[in-house]
Scaffold this motif. Structure first.
Motif, PDB file in Angstrom:
ATOM      1  N   GLY A   1       0.923  -1.600  -0.214  1.00 45.60           N
ATOM      2  CA  GLY A   1       0.292   0.326   0.206  1.00 45.60           C
ATOM      3  C   GLY A   1       0.617   1.062   0.396  1.00 45.60           C
ATOM      4  N   VAL A   2       2.255   0.948   0.325  1.00 47.32           N
ATOM      5  CA  VAL A   2       3.212   2.261   0.365  1.00 47.32           C
ATOM      6  C   VAL A   2       4.145   2.611  -1.039  1.00 47.32           C
ATOM      7  N   VAL A   3       3.903   1.507  -1.205  1.00 45.25           N
ATOM      8  CA  VAL A   3       5.194   1.658  -2.442  1.00 45.25           C
ATOM      9  C   VAL A   3       3.972   2.529  -3.655  1.00 45.25           C
ATOM     10  N   GLY A   4       4.895   3.180  -4.577  1.00 43.02           N
ATOM     11  CA  GLY A   4       4.420   4.045  -5.213  1.00 43.02           C
ATOM     12  C   GLY A   4       3.447   5.312  -4.287  1.00 43.02           C
ATOM     13  N   ASN A   5       3.644   5.435  -3.510  1.00 40.25           N
ATOM     14  CA  ASN A   5       2.112   6.542  -2.864  1.00 40.25           C
ATOM     15  C   ASN A   5       3.000   7.714  -2.298  1.00 40.25           C
ATOM     16  N   GLU A   6       3.086   8.801  -2.867  1.00 46.38           N
ATOM     17  CA  GLU A   6       3.866   9.324  -2.532  1.00 46.38           C
ATOM     18  C   GLU A   6       3.850  10.449  -1.179  1.00 46.38           C
ATOM     19  N   LYS A   7       1.382  10.399  -0.214  1.00 43.61           N
ATOM     20  CA  LYS A   7       2.242  10.578   0.985  1.00 43.61           C
ATOM     21  C   LYS A   7       3.168  10.039   2.051  1.00 43.61           C
ATOM     22  N   ALA A   8       3.319   8.869   1.398  1.00 42.33           N
ATOM     23  CA  ALA A   8       4.406   8.023   2.513  1.00 42.33           C
ATOM     24  C   ALA A   8       5.870   8.194   2.395  1.00 42.33           C
ATOM     25  N   PHE A   9       5.483   8.887   1.351  1.00 43.61           N
ATOM     26  CA  PHE A   9       7.421   9.522   1.196  1.00 43.61           C
ATOM     27  C   PHE A   9       7.892   9.966   2.398  1.00 43.61           C
ATOM     28  N   GLY A  10       9.404   9.492   2.197  1.00 44.11           N
ATOM     29  CA  GLY A  10       9.535  11.175   3.821  1.00 44.11           C
ATOM     30  C   GLY A  10       9.310  10.294   5.374  1.00 44.11           C
ATOM     31  N   ARG A  11       7.971   9.473   5.420  1.00 46.86           N
ATOM     32  CA  ARG A  11       7.723   8.848   6.659  1.00 46.86           C
ATOM     33  C   ARG A  11       7.704   7.550   7.101  1.00 46.86           C
ATOM     34  N   THR A  12       7.521   8.199   8.448  1.00 53.32           N
ATOM     35  CA  THR A  12       7.613   6.494   9.275  1.00 53.32           C
ATOM     36  C   THR A  12       6.233   5.668  10.007  1.00 53.32           C
ATOM     37  N   PHE A  13       6.024   4.762   9.699  1.00 53.92           N
ATOM     38  CA  PHE A  13       4.930   4.290   9.829  1.00 53.92           C
ATOM     39  C   PHE A  13       4.780   3.269  11.107  1.00 53.92           C
ATOM     40  N   GLU A  14       4.150   3.078  11.551  1.00 55.34           N
ATOM     41  CA  GLU A  14       4.550   2.556  13.086  1.00 55.34           C
ATOM     42  C   GLU A  14       3.074   0.854  12.811  1.00 55.34           C
ATOM     43  N   LEU A  15       3.470  -0.362  12.437  1.00 52.10           N
ATOM     44  CA  LEU A  15       2.666  -1.578  12.662  1.00 52.10           C
ATOM     45  C   LEU A  15       2.081  -2.035  13.245  1.00 52.10           C
ATOM     46  N   GLY A  16       0.517  -2.647  13.951  1.00 51.05           N
ATOM     47  CA  GLY A  16       0.837  -3.734  14.657  1.00 51.05           C
ATOM     48  C   GLY A  16      -0.942  -4.196  14.803  1.00 51.05           C
ATOM     49  N   GLY A  17      -0.748  -5.573  14.814  1.00 51.98           N
ATOM     50  CA  GLY A  17      -2.131  -6.862  14.992  1.00 51.98           C
ATOM     51  C   GLY A  17      -2.924  -6.090  15.569  1.00 51.98           C
ATOM     52  N   ALA A  18      -4.168  -6.635  15.796  1.00 52.31           N
ATOM     53  CA  ALA A  18      -4.902  -6.495  17.031  1.00 52.31           C
ATOM     54  C   ALA A  18      -4.730  -6.490  18.369  1.00 52.31           C
ATOM     55  N   ASP A  19      -4.210  -7.481  18.680  1.00 52.38           N
ATOM     56  CA  ASP A  19      -3.766  -7.837  20.105  1.00 52.38           C
ATOM     57  C   ASP A  19      -2.818  -6.957  20.333  1.00 52.38           C
ATOM     58  N   ARG A  20      -2.604  -6.443  21.901  1.00 48.52           N
ATOM     59  CA  ARG A  20      -1.323  -6.335  22.653  1.00 48.52           C
ATOM     60  C   ARG A  20      -1.151  -7.636  23.561  1.00 48.52           C
ATOM     61  N   LEU A  21      -0.060  -8.265  23.602  1.00 49.95           N
ATOM     62  CA  LEU A  21      -0.321  -9.534  24.374  1.00 49.95           C
ATOM     63  C   LEU A  21       1.003  -9.989  25.131  1.00 49.95           C
ATOM     64  N   THR A  22       1.174 -10.071  25.827  1.00 48.15           N
ATOM     65  CA  THR A  22       2.679 -10.868  27.001  1.00 48.15           C
ATOM     66  C   THR A  22       3.283 -11.446  25.679  1.00 48.15           C
ATOM     67  N   TYR A  23       4.447 -12.197  25.590  1.00 52.13           N
ATOM     68  CA  TYR A  23       4.968 -13.600  25.022  1.00 52.13           C
ATOM     69  C   TYR A  23       4.693 -14.620  25.824  1.00 52.13           C
ATOM     70  N   THR A  24       4.161 -15.027  26.542  1.00 50.11           N
ATOM     71  CA  THR A  24       3.566 -16.288  27.695  1.00 50.11           C
ATOM     72  C   THR A  24       1.711 -16.305  27.390  1.00 50.11           C
ATOM     73  N   ALA A  25       1.369 -15.086  26.965  1.00 46.56           N
ATOM     74  CA  ALA A  25       0.344 -15.354  26.195  1.00 46.56           C
ATOM     75  C   ALA A  25       0.007 -15.553  25.403  1.00 46.56           C
ATOM     76  N   MET A  26       0.787 -15.280  24.007  1.00 46.68           N
ATOM     77  CA  MET A  26       1.188 -15.439  23.015  1.00 46.68           C
ATOM     78  C   MET A  26       1.527 -17.630  22.592  1.00 46.68           C
ATOM     79  N   LEU A  27       2.238 -17.604  23.705  1.00 48.53           N
ATOM     80  CA  LEU A  27       2.701 -19.048  23.721  1.00 48.53           C
ATOM     81  C   LEU A  27       1.257 -19.771  24.471  1.00 48.53           C
ATOM     82  N   GLN A  28       0.965 -19.860  25.159  1.00 50.24           N
ATOM     83  CA  GLN A  28      -0.335 -19.448  25.623  1.00 50.24           C
ATOM     84  C   GLN A  28      -1.745 -20.649  24.441  1.00 50.24           C
ATOM     85  N   GLN A  29      -1.648 -18.850  23.756  1.00 53.01           N
ATOM     86  CA  GLN A  29      -2.072 -19.077  22.680  1.00 53.01           C
ATOM     87  C   GLN A  29      -2.219 -20.022  21.490  1.00 53.01           C
TER      88      GLN A  29
END
Length: 305
Positions: free
Chosen positions: A195-223
């Motif tokens: 989605g950012v390839v060739g998109n001029e609105k993305a030039f010179g910018r930094t974006f953060e990515l994340g999934g829908a959940d915030r989990l501890t590593y223990t919770a990730m292992l359990q799931q």
């Protein structure tokens, strides 16, 4: 084309085209109508989408031909499995940025790592930031996407999780297991990159990515255990496992080499969460949750329980 919208029919070079992310991104970009060059050190053996071209970031002279007439270059190279990965990655990023500038590339796209610098980043995450700086120093407009753990079949972090859960009936984990992170599905990472390839609105910018959940590593292992075995996994957290001991333990239980494991574990002491959701304005759509990401990594359909 309306200003700020992703361009179509561009020539896009994907470095690391045979890797975990690159092998999925190349077909996505091809499907979007781009002419894709898949940069690899072994083009004769390449069987994926796009046009294979030889290129090795460790051999700067090889980058000239690979980058000729390229509009956008996606940088997905790292040396995490090497003891001197910081120096290797710095040298490679510097060479790639210079070659991209000399070739007249209009945009560089880089997948880096989340993490707050004030928290004292691990060597792995510091290296990712240094690569950002070196690519930006080339003068070519840089778009950075920062992600935490990327979940998908073949990814090192996911394979580490999957093999631990598969091979151990119970687990003793260090203090870093209580650190929070925001895992993201490989499908979402590829969607954002495309989605950012060739998109001029993305030039010179930094974006953060994340999934829908915030989990501890223990919770990730359990799931992950619940999806793999249909039951939870007994987990005991102890304060005495150092990163070095943890990496040896992981090497015994999984096929992840100790150097890579150590570098990953060092990063697990850093809380890596998404604080800025600006990427959704450019690339709409809700990211997957961790459990669904795990199901897809295991080859399950969304409907399966």
């Amino acid at each position: 084309m309306t200003a700020g919208e992703p361009a179509q029919g561009m020539t896009v070079l994907v470095s690391g085209a045979t890797g975990f992310v690159g092998s999925r991104l190349v077909p996505a970009l091809s499907s979007a109508g781009h002419r894709v060059r898949a940069m690899t050190r072994h083009p004769d053996d390449y069987e994926g989408a796009g046009e294979p071209v030889f290129g090795d970031v460790g051999e700067p002279d090889s980058l000239t031909a690979a980058l000729a007439d390229v509009d956008v270059a996606v940088y997905l190279v790292h040396s995490l499995g090497e003891a001197d990965f910081e120096q290797r990655d710095a040298d490679a990023a510097r060479a790639f940025g210079v070659a991209a500038r000399d070739a007249g590339v209009r945009q560089l796209v880089y997948l880096g790592g989340l993490g707050e610098e004030r928290d004292g980043l691990s060597a792995h995450l510091r290296s990712r930031r240094q690569v950002e700086e070196l690519l930006a120093a080339s003068g070519v407009p840089l778009t950075v996407l920062r992600a935490a753990i990327v979940v998908g079949a073949g990814g090192i972090s996911w394979e580490l999780t999957r093999q631990l859960v598969k091979n151990l009936p119970a687990m003793v984990v260090p203090r870093w297991a209580s650190t929070r992170t925001q895992p993201i599905a490989i499908d979402d990472v590829v969607r954002y990159l495309a989605g950012v390839v060739g998109n001029e609105k993305a030039f010179g910018r930094t974006f953060e990515l994340g999934g829908a959940d915030r989990l501890t590593y223990t919770a990730m292992l359990q799931q992950a255990a619940e999806e793999l075995h249909g039951r939870s996994l007994p987990i005991l957290e102890v304060p005495v496992l150092t990163p070095r001991l943890s990496s040896y333990w992981i090497a015994l239980v999984t096929d992840v080499d100790p150097t890579t494991a150590r570098n990953l574990i060092d990063s697990m002491g850093n809380e890596v969460l998404q604080h800025d959701e600006g990427i959704r304005e450019l690339v709409p759509g809700e990211p997957l949750g961790y459990r669904e990401s795990v199901r897809r990594a295991l080859g399950k359909s969304p409907q399966q329980d």
